[in-house]
Scaffold this motif. Structure first.
Motif, mmCIF file in Angstrom:
data_model
loop_
_atom_site.group_PDB
_atom_site.id
_atom_site.type_symbol
_atom_site.label_atom_id
_atom_site.label_comp_id
_atom_site.label_asym_id
_atom_site.label_seq_id
_atom_site.Cartn_x
_atom_site.Cartn_y
_atom_site.Cartn_z
ATOM 1 N N THR A 121 1.746 8.369 -15.631
ATOM 2 C CA THR A 121 2.919 8.104 -14.438
ATOM 3 C C THR A 121 2.953 9.241 -13.691
ATOM 4 O O THR A 121 3.477 9.447 -12.280
ATOM 5 N N PHE A 122 2.898 10.516 -14.235
ATOM 6 C CA PHE A 122 3.112 11.955 -13.408
ATOM 7 C C PHE A 122 2.260 11.920 -11.862
ATOM 8 O O PHE A 122 2.114 12.276 -11.465
ATOM 9 N N THR B 196 9.736 14.599 -6.104
ATOM 10 C CA THR B 196 9.231 16.023 -7.297
ATOM 11 C C THR B 196 10.394 16.655 -8.057
ATOM 12 O O THR B 196 9.836 17.199 -9.071
ATOM 13 N N VAL B 197 11.509 16.313 -7.476
ATOM 14 C CA VAL B 197 13.081 16.529 -9.237
ATOM 15 C C VAL B 197 12.868 15.704 -10.334
ATOM 16 O O VAL B 197 12.732 15.845 -10.708
ATOM 17 N N GLN B 198 11.992 14.125 -9.806
ATOM 18 C CA GLN B 198 12.034 13.343 -10.637
ATOM 19 C C GLN B 198 11.211 13.369 -11.805
ATOM 20 O O GLN B 198 11.253 12.918 -12.750
ATOM 21 N N LEU B 199 9.898 14.476 -11.221
ATOM 22 C CA LEU B 199 8.500 14.684 -11.664
ATOM 23 C C LEU B 199 8.966 15.935 -12.468
ATOM 24 O O LEU B 199 8.147 16.137 -13.909
ATOM 25 N N GLN B 200 9.888 16.862 -12.342
ATOM 26 C CA GLN B 200 9.951 17.894 -12.705
ATOM 27 C C GLN B 200 10.993 17.793 -14.202
ATOM 28 O O GLN B 200 10.831 17.898 -15.482
ATOM 29 N N GLN C 129 1.047 20.676 -21.199
ATOM 30 C CA GLN C 129 2.015 21.629 -20.299
ATOM 31 C C GLN C 129 2.415 22.203 -19.137
ATOM 32 O O GLN C 129 2.363 22.343 -17.829
ATOM 33 N N ARG C 130 0.900 23.130 -19.362
ATOM 34 C CA ARG C 130 0.752 24.594 -18.451
ATOM 35 C C ARG C 130 0.165 23.471 -17.433
ATOM 36 O O ARG C 130 -0.104 23.186 -16.398
ATOM 37 N N LYS C 131 -0.808 22.363 -18.146
ATOM 38 C CA LYS C 131 -1.407 21.895 -16.723
ATOM 39 C C LYS C 131 -0.885 21.233 -16.093
ATOM 40 O O LYS C 131 -1.037 20.862 -14.599
ATOM 41 N N ALA C 132 0.426 20.401 -16.268
ATOM 42 C CA ALA C 132 0.997 19.828 -15.759
ATOM 43 C C ALA C 132 2.193 20.346 -14.524
ATOM 44 O O ALA C 132 2.585 20.228 -13.754
#
Length: 339
Positions: free
Chosen positions: A58-59, A92-96, A111-114
């Motif tokens: 999804t990301f 972008t807000v939804q991705l966060q 987490q860091r990768k994303a």
């Protein structure tokens, strides 16, 4: 009589037989429990892996959609550009939000990768906005009167050795804030800051009050400052901050290359520190009129605060607390912020 005596076991032999059966039963039970644990662990791993696979599928799909929107801005007319930028910002807000909601099953590496990918996307969005729809830079003026009751109520009688400066509002601008200031009280009102990307950089010995709900907040090269900010809709990024006190409310906090800084935090996901030492945390305690309303506008849950859940990317020793950050003792926490 002799034959009967041969089939009778002595008490010691019967006791050994009983103990042998008991050991065999315990061993069998332990095997069954171990097999059940392995089965459960395998099922949990499968579920977790499915969640991770779904997250990245999804990301990456949504990130590609944002990148496509930004590429289409290069040769589009102003109206189309505005629409594309608005859609890209929303995605972008939804991705966060997707990342924040997925922290519970993502590894620290994932987490860091994303987050790195999301940060690059945000940078690309900001650069595309500046190139496609350049805006005039904000200016500074001497503060002659309070621009709102909020600022007037909160910033009262600044110390004599401070100058008070307020930023001119530019609602259409892509970014606002303060840079290259020292020994000043710097104020932005809710009207000026609403949903803007705010940048504070190269500030020394300043007191900063940011009311309202920024979209993002960036702090860079901050020295001996006190910075209080209303709820931020997405993330706060802090870099090269030292000997300062911050009050921040956001979805996620990332702090880099900072030291000897107190952070009063409200965060709905987790805080991240990297290349930091001497950073201390406590619950967010700044208050001003309309704060509850600003939490609602920012989309933050005032009852969900993970201020103690801090991930140190330089300290991956499981079960051992990081030496780079601590919790501020209750007796030492600041409760009163303004004169």
């Amino acid at each position: 009589m002799e034959a009967a005596d041969e089939v009778v076991q002595d008490p010691e032999s019967r006791d050994d037989t009983f103990k042998m059966k008991e050991r065999l039963q315990k061993r069998h039970k332990a095997r069954l429990e171990d097999a059940e644990r392995r089965k459960e662990a395998k099922e949990n791993h499968s579920v977790a892996q499915e969640n991770v696979d779904y997250f990245f599928s999804t990301f990456n799909g949504e990130r590609a959609a944002v990148e496509e929107l930004l590429c289409g801005c290069l040769d589009a007319d102003q109206k189309a550009v505005a629409e594309r930028l608005e859609e890209a910002t929303s995605k972008t807000v939804q991705l966060q939000k997707l990342l924040n909601d997925s922290m519970v099953f993502l590894t620290t590496y994932d987490q860091r990768k994303a987050q790195v990918a999301l940060q690059k996307l945000q940078t690309c969005l900001n650069e595309t906005r500046e190139q496609a729809m350049p805006k005039k830079k904000f200016g500074f003026r001497g503060r002659t009167k309070a621009s709102s009751a909020t600022a007037e109520d909160t910033v009262v009688s600044p110390p004599a050795d401070y100058n008070v400066v307020q930023v001119d509002g530019d609602p259409a601008g892509a970014q606002c804030g303060f840079s290259n200031k020292s020994d000043m009280v710097l104020v932005m009102t809710a009207e000026e800051i609403q949903k803007e990307d705010v940048l504070l950089s190269h500030l020394s010995n300043c007191k900063v009050r940011l009311y309202g709900t920024p979209s993002t907040l960036h702090l860079k090269h901050i020295d001996r400052c006190e910075i209080l900010c209303g709820p931020v809709s997405t993330s706060v990024f802090v870099a090269h901050c030292e000997s300062s006190t911050l009050a921040l409310a956001c979805q996620q906090l990332r702090t880099h290359n900072s030291k000897d800084t107190y952070i009063y935090l409200h965060v709905t996901s987790r805080a991240i520190v990297e290349d930091c030492h001497g950073v201390s945390f406590a619950p967010y305690s700044w208050s001003y009129p309309n704060l509850d309303e600003d939490f609602h506008v920012a989309g933050l849950d005032p009852k969900q605060n993970n201020w103690e859940q801090v991930d140190d990317f330089n300290w991956l020793a499981a079960g051992t607390p990081s030496p780079n950050w601590t919790v501020i003792p209750k007796a030492d926490r600041k409760a009163t912020w303004d004169p």
